[in-house]
Design a protein around this motif. Structure first.
Motif, short mmCIF file in Angstrom:
data_model
loop_
_atom_site.label_atom_id
_atom_site.label_comp_id
_atom_site.label_asym_id
_atom_site.label_seq_id
_atom_site.Cartn_x
_atom_site.Cartn_y
_atom_site.Cartn_z
N ALA A 23 0.83 -1.21 0.00
CA ALA A 23 0.00 0.00 0.00
C ALA A 23 0.87 1.26 0.00
N LYS A 24 1.95 1.22 0.75
CA LYS A 24 2.86 2.37 0.79
C LYS A 24 3.55 2.58 -0.56
N ALA A 25 3.88 1.48 -1.24
CA ALA A 25 4.49 1.59 -2.58
C ALA A 25 3.48 2.18 -3.57
N VAL A 26 2.22 1.76 -3.46
CA VAL A 26 1.17 2.32 -4.32
C VAL A 26 1.04 3.82 -4.06
N GLU A 27 1.05 4.19 -2.80
CA GLU A 27 0.93 5.61 -2.44
C GLU A 27 2.08 6.43 -3.04
N ILE A 28 3.29 5.93 -2.98
CA ILE A 28 4.44 6.61 -3.58
C ILE A 28 4.24 6.75 -5.09
N SER A 29 3.76 5.68 -5.72
CA SER A 29 3.61 5.68 -7.19
C SER A 29 2.63 6.73 -7.68
N ARG A 30 1.70 7.15 -6.83
CA ARG A 30 0.70 8.14 -7.23
C ARG A 30 1.33 9.50 -7.56
N LYS A 31 2.56 9.70 -7.12
CA LYS A 31 3.25 10.97 -7.41
C LYS A 31 3.67 11.08 -8.87
N TYR A 32 3.68 9.93 -9.56
CA TYR A 32 4.19 9.91 -10.93
C TYR A 32 3.04 9.60 -11.88
N GLU A 33 2.78 10.50 -12.78
CA GLU A 33 1.58 10.44 -13.61
C GLU A 33 1.48 9.16 -14.44
N ASN A 34 2.60 8.68 -14.96
CA ASN A 34 2.54 7.55 -15.90
C ASN A 34 2.73 6.19 -15.23
N VAL A 35 2.99 6.17 -13.92
CA VAL A 35 3.35 4.92 -13.24
C VAL A 35 2.13 4.19 -12.71
N LYS A 36 2.10 2.87 -12.93
CA LYS A 36 1.10 1.99 -12.32
C LYS A 36 1.84 1.03 -11.40
N MET A 37 1.30 0.81 -10.21
CA MET A 37 1.94 -0.07 -9.23
C MET A 37 1.03 -1.27 -8.95
N GLY A 38 1.58 -2.45 -9.16
CA GLY A 38 0.83 -3.67 -8.90
C GLY A 38 1.55 -4.56 -7.91
N ALA A 39 1.08 -5.80 -7.84
CA ALA A 39 1.74 -6.84 -7.05
C ALA A 39 1.47 -8.17 -7.73
N MET A 40 2.40 -9.10 -7.57
CA MET A 40 2.25 -10.42 -8.17
C MET A 40 2.12 -11.47 -7.07
N VAL A 41 1.04 -12.23 -7.12
CA VAL A 41 0.78 -13.22 -6.07
C VAL A 41 0.98 -14.63 -6.61
N LYS A 80 -6.67 0.31 2.66
CA LYS A 80 -7.96 0.55 2.00
C LYS A 80 -7.83 1.59 0.89
N GLU A 81 -7.04 2.63 1.14
CA GLU A 81 -6.97 3.76 0.21
C GLU A 81 -5.94 3.58 -0.90
N ASN A 82 -5.14 2.52 -0.82
CA ASN A 82 -4.07 2.35 -1.81
C ASN A 82 -4.06 0.94 -2.38
N GLN A 83 -5.13 0.62 -3.11
CA GLN A 83 -5.21 -0.68 -3.77
C GLN A 83 -4.37 -0.68 -5.05
N ILE A 84 -3.87 -1.85 -5.40
CA ILE A 84 -2.98 -1.95 -6.56
C ILE A 84 -3.70 -1.64 -7.86
N ASP A 85 -2.92 -1.25 -8.88
CA ASP A 85 -3.47 -0.93 -10.20
C ASP A 85 -3.58 -2.17 -11.09
N LEU A 86 -2.72 -3.13 -10.88
CA LEU A 86 -2.65 -4.30 -11.77
C LEU A 86 -2.18 -5.50 -10.97
N LEU A 87 -2.85 -6.64 -11.17
CA LEU A 87 -2.50 -7.87 -10.46
C LEU A 87 -1.75 -8.83 -11.38
N GLY A 88 -0.64 -9.35 -10.88
CA GLY A 88 0.04 -10.44 -11.57
C GLY A 88 -0.28 -11.76 -10.89
N ILE A 89 -0.57 -12.78 -11.69
CA ILE A 89 -0.86 -14.11 -11.16
C ILE A 89 0.28 -15.05 -11.54
N ASP A 90 0.99 -15.54 -10.54
CA ASP A 90 1.99 -16.59 -10.76
C ASP A 90 1.29 -17.91 -10.47
#
Length: 462
Positions: free
Chosen positions: A206-224, A288-298
């Motif tokens: 969530a903290k990484a997602v929050e940081i990514s919001r500072k950059y207009e073109n960046v999407k932050m996800g996670a891979m599970v 709650k406020e910083n959900q990922i933009d894209l999910l990776g499925i391993d």
């Protein structure tokens, strides 16, 4: 040609990797050891043929050649990891290694020059060793704070060059194997520390997602690491076993990432078993406020379960609720010990569509590991891996089918482009489309790589 087998436009097709499994230790100092180095040095005899991360696949010296090969064989995407321990000259002093920055920048530029899309994971188990030794790794809040600093520094460097970032790859695996199953470093049975570490990785995401919001073109996800759970039967006890297994094996991370909340039953069950993690109310708000933009499925294999027939007497984990069930129709990779079940990709897709608002996702890893592949070498001198072709074809076809039926699936990445190091197994099981000769470090395409090139050139599966 079957229209259903057409590869969709803009579908990401390529391979995935992780830094510690391909880079080797070249260019790193003694102060830049990672989890993998610490794991190996603790007891090299645990690792197959006592091969550890020192050389791995030596991507550090071969990345230009390797990336060109991927592009020559028509792939459009490559996922790699920036290794935290390499990027930071000193993880405690928050000092960036300028040589590492230059190396990763050239990797990114090489990928782009060859017309491919770079996807970057920020942590694939390779936490700096000093954080494990000083702070007990992800079980401590200090590690979260240092990770936030690391993410900020990486994005400051590369946000203009890469748009798809992933906070973690398979965050649960080293925790479960290290703190519950006792088979990986630090080799302990301690579920309270395990679930504290799980929570800290969810919070750090969530903290990484929050940081990514500072950059207009960046999407932050996670891979599970997704292990869909299948019940032996519709009997109430089997269904209950599957429900709770899914709660801890899947929903712990998936609900946090895609709904912004950890299921309430997680708190109930962990409290009941005396291993609830510490948290602050503001942490839950941040998740709650910083959900990922894209999910990776391993995805590699499913879990099949039945109700327990005997009491569980190990450290608390999902095994408390179930026993393994062997499906009579099971297809099985005996070399790796995993069931092969391609339809699970379709089932995962439909679940994300129905239960998680059809959030965007893609297959970020899928592949098959085979021992002693030399037995399949043909007269032309390369590995004739028809089994890998069959495996990829069937799994990819379900990803395409899901996308055609309205699932928000954006791609399929194979593990992996080259035979790579694995924890404990080292190079015992080979996953690559490229064979790695461990004596010469020569790269030799397998039949599966030639097959993939043909598929990508024609734009559809046969």
């Amino acid at each position: 040609m079957n229209q259903k087998n057409l590869i969709p436009d803009h579908f990401m097709i390529g391979t995935s990797s992780s830094a510690w499994q391909i880079e080797g230790c070249a260019g790193k100092s003694e102060t830049q050891k990672s989890w993998a180095d610490l794991f190996y040095e603790t007891d090299p005899s645990r690792w197959h043929d006592q091969i550890g991360p020192e050389k791995a696949s030596d991507f550090y010296h071969h990345y230009k050649e390797d990336i060109k090969t991927m592009a020559d064989f028509k792939m459009n995407t490559f996922r790699f990891t920036i290794q935290w321990a390499r990027f930071m000259k000193d993880a405690l002093k928050k000092e960036v290694d300028k040589e590492a920055v230059a190396y990763y920048r050239d990797v990114i530029q090489t990928i782009k020059v060859h017309g491919m899309k770079p996807i970057v994971s920020l942590e694939h188990w390779d936490i700096p060793a000093i954080l494990l030794e000083k702070y007990d790794g992800w079980a401590s809040r200090e590690t979260v704070d240092l990770y936030v600093d690391y993410v900020q520094k990486v994005l400051d460097e590369f946000h203009d060059e890469v748009d798809l970032w992933f906070a973690f790859t398979e965050p649960n695996i080293p925790i479960d194997n290290g703190y519950i199953k006792k088979i990986w470093y630090p080799f302990v049975h301690d579920p309270q520390r395990a679930y504290q570490a799980h929570f800290h990785k969810i919070l750090a995401t969530a903290k990484a997602v929050e940081i990514s919001r500072k950059y207009e073109n960046v999407k932050m996800g996670a891979m599970v690491h997704m292990t869909p759970v299948y019940s032996r039967s519709k009997d109430a006890r089997d269904v209950e076993a599957a429900y709770y297994t899914d709660l801890f094996e899947v929903r712990l991370y998936l609900d946090a990432y895609l709904k912004g909340e950890i299921p309430s039953e997680i708190f109930t069950e962990l409290s009941k078993h005396g291993c609830l993690f510490e948290f602050k109310e503001e942490d839950l708000k941040q998740i709650k406020e910083n959900q990922i933009d894209l999910l990776g499925i391993d995805y590699y294999f499913p879990i099949r379960v039945k109700a327990r027939e005997s009491a569980y007497d190990g450290p608390f984990c999902s095994k408390y609720y179930y026993e393994d069930y062997v499906w009579p129709q099971r297809e099985y990779n005996a070399d790796r010990g995993w069931e092969i079940y391609p339809q699970a990709i379709y089932d995962i897709a439909m679940r994300i569509k129905k239960e998680y608002g059809n959030k965007p996702w893609f297959i970020s890893e899928n592949g098959i590991g085979i021992e002693n592949e030399n037995r399949f070498r043909n007269n032309d001198g390369y590995i004739d891996d028809e089994y890998r072709i069959d495996f990829i074809k069937r799994h990819l076809s379900y990803a395409i089918k899901a996308q055609a039926e309205g699932c928000n699936c954006h791609g399929y990445l194979i593990w992996s482009f080259i035979d790579n190091l694995s924890a404990i197994n080292a190079f015992k099981n080979r996953y690559g489309l490229l064979e790695l000769d461990l004596d010469t470090y020569k790269r030799i395409p397998k039949k599966s790589l030639y097959w993939l090139k043909k598929v990508l050139e024609q734009g559809y599966l046969d």
